[in-house]
Design a protein around this motif. Sequence first.
Motif, PDB file in Angstrom:
ATOM      1  N   GLU A  77     -52.382 -25.810  71.070  1.00  0.00           N
ATOM      2  CA  GLU A  77     -51.640 -25.019  72.099  1.00  0.00           C
ATOM      3  C   GLU A  77     -50.286 -25.574  71.977  1.00  0.00           C
ATOM      4  O   GLU A  77     -49.958 -26.777  71.876  1.00  0.00           O
ATOM      5  CB  GLU A  77     -52.085 -24.794  73.405  1.00  0.00           C
ATOM      6  N   PHE A  78     -49.467 -24.824  72.092  1.00  0.00           N
ATOM      7  CA  PHE A  78     -47.682 -25.359  72.216  1.00  0.00           C
ATOM      8  C   PHE A  78     -47.693 -25.954  73.636  1.00  0.00           C
ATOM      9  O   PHE A  78     -48.155 -25.858  74.827  1.00  0.00           O
ATOM     10  CB  PHE A  78     -46.828 -24.130  72.328  1.00  0.00           C
ATOM     11  N   VAL A  79     -47.010 -27.072  73.873  1.00  0.00           N
ATOM     12  CA  VAL A  79     -46.738 -27.900  75.008  1.00  0.00           C
ATOM     13  C   VAL A  79     -45.058 -27.864  75.108  1.00  0.00           C
ATOM     14  O   VAL A  79     -44.619 -27.618  76.301  1.00  0.00           O
ATOM     15  CB  VAL A  79     -47.338 -29.328  74.871  1.00  0.00           C
ATOM     16  N   ALA A  80     -44.173 -28.206  74.362  1.00  0.00           N
ATOM     17  CA  ALA A  80     -42.665 -28.356  74.462  1.00  0.00           C
ATOM     18  C   ALA A  80     -42.045 -28.202  73.123  1.00  0.00           C
ATOM     19  O   ALA A  80     -42.603 -28.881  72.266  1.00  0.00           O
ATOM     20  CB  ALA A  80     -42.610 -29.555  75.374  1.00  0.00           C
ATOM     21  N   ALA A  81     -40.926 -27.821  73.131  1.00  0.00           N
ATOM     22  CA  ALA A  81     -39.863 -27.873  71.833  1.00  0.00           C
ATOM     23  C   ALA A  81     -38.564 -28.086  72.009  1.00  0.00           C
ATOM     24  O   ALA A  81     -37.929 -27.744  73.574  1.00  0.00           O
ATOM     25  CB  ALA A  81     -40.151 -26.403  71.296  1.00  0.00           C
ATOM     26  N   ILE A  82     -37.960 -28.660  71.293  1.00  0.00           N
ATOM     27  CA  ILE A  82     -36.505 -28.993  71.738  1.00  0.00           C
ATOM     28  C   ILE A  82     -35.615 -28.556  70.025  1.00  0.00           C
ATOM     29  O   ILE A  82     -36.303 -28.669  69.002  1.00  0.00           O
ATOM     30  CB  ILE A  82     -36.328 -30.487  71.690  1.00  0.00           C
ATOM     31  N   ASN A  83     -34.568 -28.216  70.257  1.00  0.00           N
ATOM     32  CA  ASN A  83     -33.635 -27.744  69.141  1.00  0.00           C
ATOM     33  C   ASN A  83     -33.413 -29.024  68.482  1.00  0.00           C
ATOM     34  O   ASN A  83     -33.231 -30.181  68.890  1.00  0.00           O
ATOM     35  CB  ASN A  83     -32.680 -26.835  69.666  1.00  0.00           C
ATOM     36  N   TRP A  84     -32.410 -28.670  67.361  1.00  0.00           N
ATOM     37  CA  TRP A  84     -31.813 -29.803  66.569  1.00  0.00           C
ATOM     38  C   TRP A  84     -31.223 -30.722  67.022  1.00  0.00           C
ATOM     39  O   TRP A  84     -30.936 -31.740  66.825  1.00  0.00           O
ATOM     40  CB  TRP A  84     -31.416 -29.225  65.208  1.00  0.00           C
ATOM     41  N   ARG A  85     -30.114 -30.381  67.907  1.00  0.00           N
ATOM     42  CA  ARG A  85     -29.293 -31.014  68.698  1.00  0.00           C
ATOM     43  C   ARG A  85     -29.896 -31.721  70.019  1.00  0.00           C
ATOM     44  O   ARG A  85     -29.195 -32.675  70.616  1.00  0.00           O
ATOM     45  CB  ARG A  85     -28.182 -30.471  68.953  1.00  0.00           C
ATOM     46  N   GLY A  86     -30.948 -31.035  70.526  1.00  0.00           N
ATOM     47  CA  GLY A  86     -31.145 -31.700  71.915  1.00  0.00           C
ATOM     48  C   GLY A  86     -30.846 -30.711  73.145  1.00  0.00           C
ATOM     49  O   GLY A  86     -31.109 -31.157  74.069  1.00  0.00           O
ATOM     50  N   GLY A  87     -30.175 -29.845  72.797  1.00  0.00           N
ATOM     51  CA  GLY A  87     -29.439 -29.191  73.888  1.00  0.00           C
ATOM     52  C   GLY A  87     -30.247 -28.128  74.360  1.00  0.00           C
ATOM     53  O   GLY A  87     -29.934 -27.468  75.551  1.00  0.00           O
ATOM     54  N   ALA A  88     -31.354 -27.763  73.761  1.00  0.00           N
ATOM     55  CA  ALA A  88     -32.057 -26.550  74.276  1.00  0.00           C
ATOM     56  C   ALA A  88     -33.662 -26.906  74.297  1.00  0.00           C
ATOM     57  O   ALA A  88     -34.007 -27.545  73.256  1.00  0.00           O
ATOM     58  CB  ALA A  88     -32.061 -25.388  73.504  1.00  0.00           C
ATOM     59  N   THR A  89     -34.196 -26.613  75.399  1.00  0.00           N
ATOM     60  CA  THR A  89     -35.671 -27.076  75.451  1.00  0.00           C
ATOM     61  C   THR A  89     -36.597 -25.955  75.874  1.00  0.00           C
ATOM     62  O   THR A  89     -35.990 -25.013  76.497  1.00  0.00           O
ATOM     63  CB  THR A  89     -35.887 -28.309  76.307  1.00  0.00           C
ATOM     64  N   TYR A  90     -37.782 -25.773  75.667  1.00  0.00           N
ATOM     65  CA  TYR A  90     -38.722 -24.888  76.193  1.00  0.00           C
ATOM     66  C   TYR A  90     -39.940 -25.643  76.537  1.00  0.00           C
ATOM     67  O   TYR A  90     -40.432 -26.399  75.645  1.00  0.00           O
ATOM     68  CB  TYR A  90     -38.826 -23.882  75.364  1.00  0.00           C
ATOM     69  N   TYR A  91     -40.665 -24.999  77.567  1.00  0.00           N
ATOM     70  CA  TYR A  91     -42.131 -25.546  77.728  1.00  0.00           C
ATOM     71  C   TYR A  91     -42.988 -24.396  78.059  1.00  0.00           C
ATOM     72  O   TYR A  91     -42.555 -23.423  78.470  1.00  0.00           O
ATOM     73  CB  TYR A  91     -41.783 -26.402  79.298  1.00  0.00           C
ATOM     74  N   THR A  92     -44.247 -25.054  77.955  1.00  0.00           N
ATOM     75  CA  THR A  92     -45.294 -24.138  78.467  1.00  0.00           C
ATOM     76  C   THR A  92     -45.300 -24.112  79.982  1.00  0.00           C
ATOM     77  O   THR A  92     -44.971 -25.178  80.640  1.00  0.00           O
ATOM     78  CB  THR A  92     -46.750 -24.508  77.923  1.00  0.00           C
ATOM     79  N   ASP A  93     -45.825 -23.199  80.661  1.00  0.00           N
ATOM     80  CA  ASP A  93     -45.885 -22.893  82.169  1.00  0.00           C
ATOM     81  C   ASP A  93     -46.530 -24.387  82.753  1.00  0.00           C
ATOM     82  O   ASP A  93     -46.065 -24.916  83.706  1.00  0.00           O
ATOM     83  CB  ASP A  93     -46.512 -21.905  82.579  1.00  0.00           C
ATOM     84  N   SER A  94     -47.667 -25.000  82.070  1.00  0.00           N
ATOM     85  CA  SER A  94     -48.237 -25.970  82.414  1.00  0.00           C
ATOM     86  C   SER A  94     -47.610 -27.289  82.593  1.00  0.00           C
ATOM     87  O   SER A  94     -47.920 -28.081  83.059  1.00  0.00           O
ATOM     88  CB  SER A  94     -49.703 -25.982  81.932  1.00  0.00           C
ATOM     89  N   ALA A  95     -46.603 -27.265  81.609  1.00  0.00           N
ATOM     90  CA  ALA A  95     -46.042 -28.569  81.349  1.00  0.00           C
ATOM     91  C   ALA A  95     -44.512 -28.447  82.210  1.00  0.00           C
ATOM     92  O   ALA A  95     -44.049 -29.756  82.491  1.00  0.00           O
ATOM     93  CB  ALA A  95     -45.417 -28.669  79.860  1.00  0.00           C
ATOM     94  N   LYS A  96     -44.053 -27.345  82.982  1.00  0.00           N
ATOM     95  CA  LYS A  96     -42.913 -27.344  83.337  1.00  0.00           C
ATOM     96  C   LYS A  96     -42.899 -28.233  84.821  1.00  0.00           C
ATOM     97  O   LYS A  96     -43.807 -28.111  85.439  1.00  0.00           O
ATOM     98  CB  LYS A  96     -42.643 -25.513  83.929  1.00  0.00           C
ATOM     99  N   GLY A  97     -41.742 -29.187  84.700  1.00  0.00           N
ATOM    100  CA  GLY A  97     -41.776 -29.771  86.140  1.00  0.00           C
ATOM    101  C   GLY A  97     -42.382 -30.921  85.946  1.00  0.00           C
ATOM    102  O   GLY A  97     -42.371 -31.934  86.951  1.00  0.00           O
ATOM    103  N   ARG A  98     -43.362 -31.250  84.948  1.00  0.00           N
ATOM    104  CA  ARG A  98     -44.100 -32.452  84.852  1.00  0.00           C
ATOM    105  C   ARG A  98     -43.756 -33.190  83.500  1.00  0.00           C
ATOM    106  O   ARG A  98     -43.764 -34.207  83.367  1.00  0.00           O
ATOM    107  CB  ARG A  98     -45.574 -32.232  84.858  1.00  0.00           C
ATOM    108  N   PHE A  99     -43.646 -32.612  82.401  1.00  0.00           N
ATOM    109  CA  PHE A  99     -43.009 -33.139  81.048  1.00  0.00           C
ATOM    110  C   PHE A  99     -41.591 -32.799  80.679  1.00  0.00           C
ATOM    111  O   PHE A  99     -41.144 -31.843  81.050  1.00  0.00           O
ATOM    112  CB  PHE A  99     -44.119 -32.493  80.263  1.00  0.00           C
ATOM    113  N   THR A 100     -41.134 -33.906  79.975  1.00  0.00           N
ATOM    114  CA  THR A 100     -39.742 -33.780  79.484  1.00  0.00           C
ATOM    115  C   THR A 100     -39.837 -34.141  78.017  1.00  0.00           C
ATOM    116  O   THR A 100     -40.390 -35.141  77.558  1.00  0.00           O
ATOM    117  CB  THR A 100     -38.962 -34.567  80.465  1.00  0.00           C
ATOM    118  N   ILE A 101     -39.368 -33.079  77.219  1.00  0.00           N
ATOM    119  CA  ILE A 101     -39.192 -33.719  75.679  1.00  0.00           C
ATOM    120  C   ILE A 101     -37.666 -33.907  75.569  1.00  0.00           C
ATOM    121  O   ILE A 101     -36.736 -33.354  76.149  1.00  0.00           O
ATOM    122  CB  ILE A 101     -39.465 -32.260  74.948  1.00  0.00           C
TER     123      ILE A 101
END
Length: 124
Positions: free
Chosen positions: A46-70
């Motif tokens: 399952e997907f947890v978190a992703a980040i774009n090539w420069r690091g300026g955009a991130t996306y998290y699964t709902d269970s990771a939001k607020g707890r995990f940082t990529i």
Amino acid sequence: QVQLVESGGGLVQAGGSLRLSCVASGRTFITYATGWFRQAPGKGREFVAAINWRGGATYYTDSAKGRFTISRDNAKNTVYLQMNSLKPEDTAVYYCAAVLAVAVVTDPKQYNYWGQGTQVTVSS
């Protein structure tokens, strides 16, 4: 070719923190979007978190939001996953993945480079 090596997993009590690292070698890492996925015993990846090539955009699964940082440090060819307030349900093998893309990528089928995984175990 891109080689990915994860580290930082381990055993931690519920409420604790871990920081996973993924070091890339091979091609120019800055041109790759990266993501973290996990697979618990008997479950699919399952997907947890992703980040774009420069690091300026991130996306998290709902269970990771607020707890995990990529985050990523392209000078070090490294992507990180800071995990706080860990729960027993976060127990899984965590995988780093990379794909030649500039945008955030959340679909595991689009990734073509994968690490070997690092085990995270959260005790209650």
